[in-house]
Design an enzyme around this catalytic site. Structure first.
Site, PDB file in Angstrom:
ATOM      1  N   PHE A  16       0.848  -1.212   0.000  1.00 46.07           N
ATOM      2  CA  PHE A  16       0.000   0.000   0.000  1.00 46.07           C
ATOM      3  C   PHE A  16       0.877   1.252   0.000  1.00 46.07           C
ATOM      4  O   PHE A  16       0.834   2.078  -0.928  1.00 46.07           O
ATOM      5  CB  PHE A  16      -0.906  -0.078   1.241  1.00 46.07           C
ATOM      6  CG  PHE A  16      -1.580   1.198   1.642  1.00 46.07           C
ATOM      7  CD1 PHE A  16      -2.192   2.033   0.706  1.00 46.07           C
ATOM      8  CD2 PHE A  16      -1.638   1.566   2.996  1.00 46.07           C
ATOM      9  CE1 PHE A  16      -2.827   3.211   1.103  1.00 46.07           C
ATOM     10  CE2 PHE A  16      -2.273   2.728   3.397  1.00 46.07           C
ATOM     11  CZ  PHE A  16      -2.851   3.554   2.451  1.00 46.07           C
ATOM     12  N   GLY A  18       4.063   1.279  -0.390  1.00 45.88           N
ATOM     13  CA  GLY A  18       5.101   1.101  -1.412  1.00 45.88           C
ATOM     14  C   GLY A  18       4.722   1.729  -2.753  1.00 45.88           C
ATOM     15  O   GLY A  18       5.547   2.397  -3.385  1.00 45.88           O
ATOM     16  N   LEU A  64      13.130 -10.482   2.151  1.00 48.25           N
ATOM     17  CA  LEU A  64      14.007  -9.649   2.974  1.00 48.25           C
ATOM     18  C   LEU A  64      14.900 -10.469   3.905  1.00 48.25           C
ATOM     19  O   LEU A  64      15.983 -10.045   4.279  1.00 48.25           O
ATOM     20  CB  LEU A  64      13.110  -8.719   3.814  1.00 48.25           C
ATOM     21  CG  LEU A  64      13.714  -7.769   4.813  1.00 48.25           C
ATOM     22  CD1 LEU A  64      14.598  -6.744   4.123  1.00 48.25           C
ATOM     23  CD2 LEU A  64      12.605  -7.063   5.587  1.00 48.25           C
ATOM     24  N   SER A  85      10.219  -0.532   3.804  1.00 48.96           N
ATOM     25  CA  SER A  85       8.859  -0.406   4.350  1.00 48.96           C
ATOM     26  C   SER A  85       8.143  -1.751   4.332  1.00 48.96           C
ATOM     27  O   SER A  85       6.915  -1.791   4.362  1.00 48.96           O
ATOM     28  CB  SER A  85       8.063   0.663   3.585  1.00 48.96           C
ATOM     29  OG  SER A  85       7.861   0.270   2.258  1.00 48.96           O
ATOM     30  N   SER A  87       6.758  -5.149   5.928  1.00 50.75           N
ATOM     31  CA  SER A  87       6.362  -5.690   7.233  1.00 50.75           C
ATOM     32  C   SER A  87       5.152  -6.585   7.014  1.00 50.75           C
ATOM     33  O   SER A  87       4.349  -6.322   6.117  1.00 50.75           O
ATOM     34  CB  SER A  87       5.985  -4.552   8.188  1.00 50.75           C
ATOM     35  OG  SER A  87       5.467  -5.063   9.403  1.00 50.75           O
ATOM     36  N   SER A 127       6.831   2.834  13.074  1.00 50.65           N
ATOM     37  CA  SER A 127       5.410   3.068  13.339  1.00 50.65           C
ATOM     38  C   SER A 127       5.267   3.873  14.629  1.00 50.65           C
ATOM     39  O   SER A 127       6.048   3.668  15.578  1.00 50.65           O
ATOM     40  CB  SER A 127       4.688   1.728  13.505  1.00 50.65           C
ATOM     41  OG  SER A 127       3.379   1.946  14.014  1.00 50.65           O
ATOM     42  N   LYS A 158       8.484  -3.973  15.633  1.00 48.62           N
ATOM     43  CA  LYS A 158       8.812  -2.723  14.915  1.00 48.62           C
ATOM     44  C   LYS A 158       9.794  -1.900  15.751  1.00 48.62           C
ATOM     45  O   LYS A 158      10.722  -1.292  15.220  1.00 48.62           O
ATOM     46  CB  LYS A 158       7.545  -1.885  14.642  1.00 48.62           C
ATOM     47  CG  LYS A 158       6.556  -2.465  13.637  1.00 48.62           C
ATOM     48  CD  LYS A 158       7.055  -2.539  12.224  1.00 48.62           C
ATOM     49  CE  LYS A 158       7.155  -1.209  11.526  1.00 48.62           C
ATOM     50  NZ  LYS A 158       7.500  -1.391  10.079  1.00 48.62           N
TER      51      LYS A 158
HETATM   52  P1  NAD Z   1       1.525  -3.597   3.125  1.00 44.94           P
HETATM   53  O1  NAD Z   1       1.267  -4.948   3.701  1.00 44.94           O
HETATM   54  O2  NAD Z   1       0.548  -3.064   2.147  1.00 44.94           O
HETATM   55  O3  NAD Z   1       2.971  -3.564   2.455  1.00 44.94           O
HETATM   56  C1  NAD Z   1       4.058  -4.249   2.997  1.00 44.94           C
HETATM   57  C2  NAD Z   1       4.805  -4.919   1.862  1.00 44.94           C
HETATM   58  O4  NAD Z   1       5.909  -5.634   2.426  1.00 44.94           O
HETATM   59  C3  NAD Z   1       3.950  -5.947   1.086  1.00 44.94           C
HETATM   60  O5  NAD Z   1       3.973  -5.672  -0.302  1.00 44.94           O
HETATM   61  C4  NAD Z   1       4.613  -7.271   1.399  1.00 44.94           C
HETATM   62  O6  NAD Z   1       4.564  -8.214   0.324  1.00 44.94           O
HETATM   63  C5  NAD Z   1       6.056  -6.846   1.688  1.00 44.94           C
HETATM   64  N1  NAD Z   1       6.768  -7.836   2.481  1.00 44.94           N
HETATM   65  C6  NAD Z   1       6.332  -8.444   3.618  1.00 44.94           C
HETATM   66  N2  NAD Z   1       7.248  -9.337   4.025  1.00 44.94           N
HETATM   67  C7  NAD Z   1       8.285  -9.278   3.152  1.00 44.94           C
HETATM   68  C8  NAD Z   1       9.515  -9.966   3.044  1.00 44.94           C
HETATM   69  N3  NAD Z   1       9.876 -10.926   3.921  1.00 44.94           N
HETATM   70  N4  NAD Z   1      10.340  -9.668   2.018  1.00 44.94           N
HETATM   71  C9  NAD Z   1       9.990  -8.718   1.105  1.00 44.94           C
HETATM   72  N5  NAD Z   1       8.827  -8.040   1.148  1.00 44.94           N
HETATM   73  C10 NAD Z   1       7.986  -8.327   2.160  1.00 44.94           C
HETATM   74  O7  NAD Z   1       1.711  -2.614   4.370  1.00 44.94           O
HETATM   75  P2  NAD Z   1       1.650  -1.011   4.395  1.00 44.94           P
HETATM   76  O8  NAD Z   1       0.397  -0.626   5.060  1.00 44.94           O
HETATM   77  O9  NAD Z   1       1.994  -0.457   3.068  1.00 44.94           O
HETATM   78  O10 NAD Z   1       2.824  -0.705   5.419  1.00 44.94           O
HETATM   79  C11 NAD Z   1       4.104  -0.296   4.966  1.00 44.94           C
HETATM   80  C12 NAD Z   1       4.989  -0.009   6.162  1.00 44.94           C
HETATM   81  O11 NAD Z   1       4.416   1.044   6.934  1.00 44.94           O
HETATM   82  C13 NAD Z   1       5.166  -1.191   7.113  1.00 44.94           C
HETATM   83  O12 NAD Z   1       6.505  -1.215   7.550  1.00 44.94           O
HETATM   84  C14 NAD Z   1       4.256  -0.869   8.281  1.00 44.94           C
HETATM   85  O13 NAD Z   1       4.737  -1.430   9.479  1.00 44.94           O
HETATM   86  C15 NAD Z   1       4.349   0.648   8.294  1.00 44.94           C
HETATM   87  N6  NAD Z   1       3.182   1.297   8.887  1.00 44.94           N
HETATM   88  C16 NAD Z   1       1.956   1.104   8.325  1.00 44.94           C
HETATM   89  C17 NAD Z   1       0.831   1.745   8.885  1.00 44.94           C
HETATM   90  C18 NAD Z   1      -0.535   1.574   8.271  1.00 44.94           C
HETATM   91  O14 NAD Z   1      -1.516   2.104   8.848  1.00 44.94           O
HETATM   92  N7  NAD Z   1      -0.681   0.920   7.126  1.00 44.94           N
HETATM   93  C19 NAD Z   1       0.999   2.563  10.014  1.00 44.94           C
HETATM   94  C20 NAD Z   1       2.270   2.740  10.560  1.00 44.94           C
HETATM   95  C21 NAD Z   1       3.369   2.100   9.978  1.00 44.94           C
END
Ligand code: NAD
Length: 258
Positions: A16, A18, A64, A85, A87, A127, A158
């Site tokens: 998302f 990304g 990763l 990014s 997770s 986060s 995190k």
């Molecule tokens: P998301 O799940 O949409 O994107 C995370 C991406 O990481 C996915 O495309 C997934 O395939 C990839 N991924 C997971 N494990 C992996 C691995 N082992 N190797 C390679 N790629 C891998 O999540 P998001 O909402 O876009 O979050 C992005 C970042 O922002 C994360 O680090 C999350 O902790 C942080 N974050 C998100 C929020 C939120 O509300 N969405 C809030 C605070 C922080």
């Protein structure tokens, strides 16, 4: 003077946030070669919201936690800056968070340092939840300590990953962490779908404070902008000393009701 950012590697770039990182790097850092590293491919069809040209993005499928996958992507991309990014989502077993957030981040730091002739800096998406333990938080800033007991395994891991990234800051690998809160915007797969699912199940009884608490929902475009800025400034000798090894909350300025 800012060093020109020739190439960036977006780890978790198919997610998302990304996709918005791709969008904002394309817009705000034209001339930067954009590489995405993710376990899953980029979506075949992008929302009409996005304006970047998918054929201009170089995709590296990998995990990763794999030394080889990360090393290959760094060599192929010749990236000066890595934005991490990736997770797992909320609500998964603890061992998945430990594997990806802790071991995956440690692996990335180790491999990036081995390729210090290529990689100069690492930007980590942390986060705001790293300081949250379920209690009210008022007027917090970055000097707040982590709680003794974290809200859950996601936030705990995190925080451990964020600490590893901050401690890795050195002349050979400059690092900076960013702490968004709940992210909303086009392509969100967790927040609004999660709220909708909870509402359908009648699970909306959980309350913090007197029901007037504020929360920093942060627009995804702003979160992505902050990452572009961090990637540019960490390469700037005038800023590297000030932001290297630091972590920053990312907010929308005007909090909204939780
Ligand atoms: P998301 O799940 O949409 O994107 C995370 C991406 O990481 C996915 O495309 C997934 O395939 C990839 N991924 C997971 N494990 C992996 C691995 N082992 N190797 C390679 N790629 C891998 O999540 P998001 O909402 O876009 O979050 C992005 C970042 O922002 C994360 O680090 C999350 O902790 C942080 N974050 C998100 C929020 C939120 O509300 N969405 C809030 C605070 C922080």
């Amino acid at each position: 003077m800012t060093t020109e950012l020739k190439s960036v590697l977006l780890i978790g770039g198919a997610g998302f946030l990304g996709l918005h990182l791709i969008e904002q790097f394309s817009k705000l850092s034209p001339g930067t070669s954009i590489h995405v590293f993710d376990v899953r491919p980029l979506p075949e069809k992008l929302s009409t919201y996005f304006t970047f040209d998918p054929s201009s993005i170089k995709f590296h499928q990998g995990d990763l936690t794999s030394e080889k996958d990360v090393s290959d992507a760094i060599i192929e991309s010749q990236c000066q800056v890595i934005v991490h990014s990736a997770s797992p989502m909320h609500g998964l077993p603890q061992e998945i968070y430990e594997k990806v957030n802790i071991k995956g981040t440690q692996n990335l730091i180790k491999i990036a340092k081995q390729h210090s002739s290529i990689v100069k800096a690492l930007v980590y998406t942390s986060s705001a939840g790293v300081i949250f333990n379920g209690q009210n938080i008022k007027n917090a800033d970055e000097s707040w300590p982590y709680p003794e007991v974290h809200m859950d395994g996601y936030n705990e891991t995190k925080a451990i990953a964020e600490t590893a990234v901050m401690e890795a800051n050195s002349p050979e690998l400059l690092t900076v962490c960013l702490r968004p809160a709940g992210i909303f915007g086009p392509g969100d797969r967790q927040l609004v779908p999660g709220l909708r699912a909870s509402a359908k199940l009648g699970q909306s009884k959980y309350q913090l404070g007197d029901n007037n608490n504020l929360f920093d929902w942060t627009y995804v475009g702003n979160v992505a902008d902050s990452h572009v800025l961090a990637a540019q400034k960490i390469l700037d000798p005038n800023y590297a000393d000030k932001i290297g090894g630091e972590t920053f909350f990312i907010t929308n300025d005007a909090p909204t009701y939780f």
